[in-house]
Design a protein around this motif. Structure first.
Motif, short mmCIF file in Angstrom:
data_model
loop_
_atom_site.label_atom_id
_atom_site.label_comp_id
_atom_site.label_asym_id
_atom_site.label_seq_id
_atom_site.Cartn_x
_atom_site.Cartn_y
_atom_site.Cartn_z
N VAL A 151 -2.64 -13.01 -9.39
CA VAL A 151 -3.84 -12.20 -9.61
C VAL A 151 -4.35 -11.70 -8.26
CG1 VAL A 151 -6.21 -12.20 -10.45
CG2 VAL A 151 -4.46 -13.47 -11.68
N LEU A 152 -4.61 -10.39 -8.21
CA LEU A 152 -5.16 -9.77 -7.01
C LEU A 152 -6.48 -9.11 -7.39
CD1 LEU A 152 -4.88 -8.97 -4.03
CD2 LEU A 152 -3.64 -6.96 -4.78
N LEU A 153 -7.55 -9.55 -6.76
CA LEU A 153 -8.88 -9.01 -7.03
C LEU A 153 -9.16 -7.87 -6.04
CD1 LEU A 153 -11.60 -9.30 -8.58
CD2 LEU A 153 -12.33 -10.81 -6.74
N VAL A 154 -9.46 -6.70 -6.59
CA VAL A 154 -9.79 -5.54 -5.77
C VAL A 154 -11.23 -5.16 -6.09
CG1 VAL A 154 -9.25 -3.13 -5.27
CG2 VAL A 154 -7.41 -4.73 -5.76
N LYS A 155 -12.10 -5.31 -5.11
CA LYS A 155 -13.52 -5.03 -5.33
C LYS A 155 -13.88 -3.57 -5.10
CE LYS A 155 -14.99 -9.67 -4.20
NZ LYS A 155 -15.87 -10.51 -3.39
N GLN A 156 -13.08 -2.89 -4.31
CA GLN A 156 -13.39 -1.50 -3.96
C GLN A 156 -12.09 -0.71 -3.89
OE1 GLN A 156 -15.36 -1.28 -0.20
NE2 GLN A 156 -15.78 0.89 -0.36
N GLU A 157 -12.14 0.51 -4.40
CA GLU A 157 -10.96 1.35 -4.38
C GLU A 157 -10.64 1.71 -2.93
OE1 GLU A 157 -9.15 5.25 -6.65
OE2 GLU A 157 -11.26 4.78 -6.83
N PRO A 158 -9.39 1.59 -2.51
CA PRO A 158 -9.04 1.88 -1.12
C PRO A 158 -9.16 3.38 -0.83
CG PRO A 158 -7.07 1.41 -2.39
CD PRO A 158 -8.23 1.17 -3.29
N ASP A 159 -10.14 3.73 -0.01
CA ASP A 159 -10.40 5.14 0.26
C ASP A 159 -9.85 5.61 1.61
OD1 ASP A 159 -12.12 3.64 1.75
OD2 ASP A 159 -13.95 4.66 1.11
N SER A 160 -9.26 4.70 2.35
CA SER A 160 -8.66 5.10 3.62
C SER A 160 -7.21 4.63 3.65
CB SER A 160 -9.43 4.49 4.80
OG SER A 160 -9.23 3.10 4.85
N VAL A 161 -6.46 5.18 4.57
CA VAL A 161 -5.05 4.83 4.69
C VAL A 161 -4.90 3.36 5.06
CG1 VAL A 161 -2.94 5.31 5.98
CG2 VAL A 161 -4.40 7.18 5.25
N ALA A 162 -5.77 2.86 5.92
CA ALA A 162 -5.68 1.45 6.33
C ALA A 162 -5.93 0.53 5.14
CB ALA A 162 -6.71 1.17 7.44
N LYS A 163 -6.88 0.86 4.29
CA LYS A 163 -7.15 0.04 3.11
C LYS A 163 -6.01 0.13 2.11
CE LYS A 163 -12.17 0.34 3.50
NZ LYS A 163 -13.39 0.90 2.91
N GLN A 164 -5.40 1.30 1.99
CA GLN A 164 -4.25 1.45 1.09
C GLN A 164 -3.08 0.61 1.60
OE1 GLN A 164 -3.60 5.67 0.98
NE2 GLN A 164 -5.34 6.05 -0.37
N TRP A 165 -2.86 0.63 2.90
CA TRP A 165 -1.79 -0.15 3.49
C TRP A 165 -2.03 -1.64 3.25
CZ3 TRP A 165 2.15 2.31 6.39
CH2 TRP A 165 3.09 1.46 6.95
N ALA A 166 -3.29 -2.08 3.41
CA ALA A 166 -3.63 -3.49 3.19
C ALA A 166 -3.41 -3.87 1.73
CB ALA A 166 -5.08 -3.74 3.59
N ASN A 170 -0.86 -6.76 0.35
CA ASN A 170 -1.25 -7.87 -0.54
C ASN A 170 -0.40 -7.89 -1.80
OD1 ASN A 170 -3.24 -8.84 1.18
ND2 ASN A 170 -4.83 -7.57 0.28
N VAL A 171 -0.14 -6.72 -2.38
CA VAL A 171 0.71 -6.64 -3.58
C VAL A 171 2.10 -7.16 -3.24
CG1 VAL A 171 1.85 -5.04 -5.16
CG2 VAL A 171 -0.59 -4.80 -4.72
N GLN A 172 2.64 -6.72 -2.14
CA GLN A 172 3.98 -7.15 -1.72
C GLN A 172 4.02 -8.66 -1.51
OE1 GLN A 172 4.87 -8.06 1.75
NE2 GLN A 172 6.97 -8.46 1.13
N LYS A 173 3.00 -9.20 -0.88
CA LYS A 173 2.95 -10.63 -0.60
C LYS A 173 2.89 -11.44 -1.89
CE LYS A 173 0.20 -11.54 2.69
NZ LYS A 173 -1.01 -11.80 3.47
#
Length: 185
Positions: A151-166, A170-173
């Motif tokens: 389970v991966l909890l996402v509190k905020q939609e990734p609005d920047s490239v750095a957040k998308q990469w993170a 996390n999904v990969q991990k």
């Protein structure tokens, strides 16, 4: 006592001075005032033209920078796809959403690296794959079910490239950990 003649002469002198002042002011002063007015207008017009030209140059520069930023974003997305496509391609991620909003950006991001994305109905835990929860906290129906390692909890939609990469990291991990648990079991 002052004679009436002095009053009459001083009154005539005042009217003559007034007439001469009007005559001189109307002819000689008008050109000077008009010249100063023209100079001020010319200066204002020149400043306006410079400001207009500068504004146009800044708009062109902003458009060039916008195009460059979009190109850089595309390159980063391509790099993310190269980095994670090998590990994530063919994986399945279920998304459950409690918050209002669109998950378009997350869905597009995951699909760009080859992840299959599916919506999850409440209280049905996915048999395989990762569960991505878009909420402020874990939902009540999930607590105590186990499998919280998927389970991966996402509190905020990734609005920047750095957040998308993170997020992809996390999904990969989590998917790697899930595969490791399956292989051991």
């Amino acid at each position: 006592m002052i004679h009436f003649r002095y009053h009459l002469i001083s009154l005539a002198a005042v009217f003559i001075a007034l007439g001469v002042g009007i005559l001189l002011g109307g002819t000689a002063g008008h050109n000077w005032f008009s010249w100063g007015e023209k100079e001020v207008l010319a200066n204002m017009s020149a400043k306006y033209d410079r400001a207009l030209k500068s504004n146009q140059e800044l708009k062109q520069q902003m458009n060039r920078l916008h195009v460059e930023v979009e190109r850089n974003k595309e390159e980063v997305v391509h790099l993310m796809a190269l980095r994670y496509a090998h590990e994530l391609k063919g994986s399945k991620v279920f998304i459950w959403q409690e918050k209002e909003g669109s998950l378009e950006r997350i869905t597009r991001l995951l699909q760009s690296v080859g992840v299959e994305v599916a919506a999850l109905q409440e209280e049905s835990f996915p048999p395989d794959g990762l569960l991505l929860i878009y909420a402020d906290k874990h939902p009540e129906w999930l607590i105590g079910r186990g499998n919280n390692n998927r389970v991966l909890l996402v509190k905020q939609e990734p609005d920047s490239v750095a957040k998308q990469w993170a997020l992809l990291e996390n999904v990969q991990k989590l998917l790697a950990e899930t595969r490791g648990v399956r292989e051991k079991g």
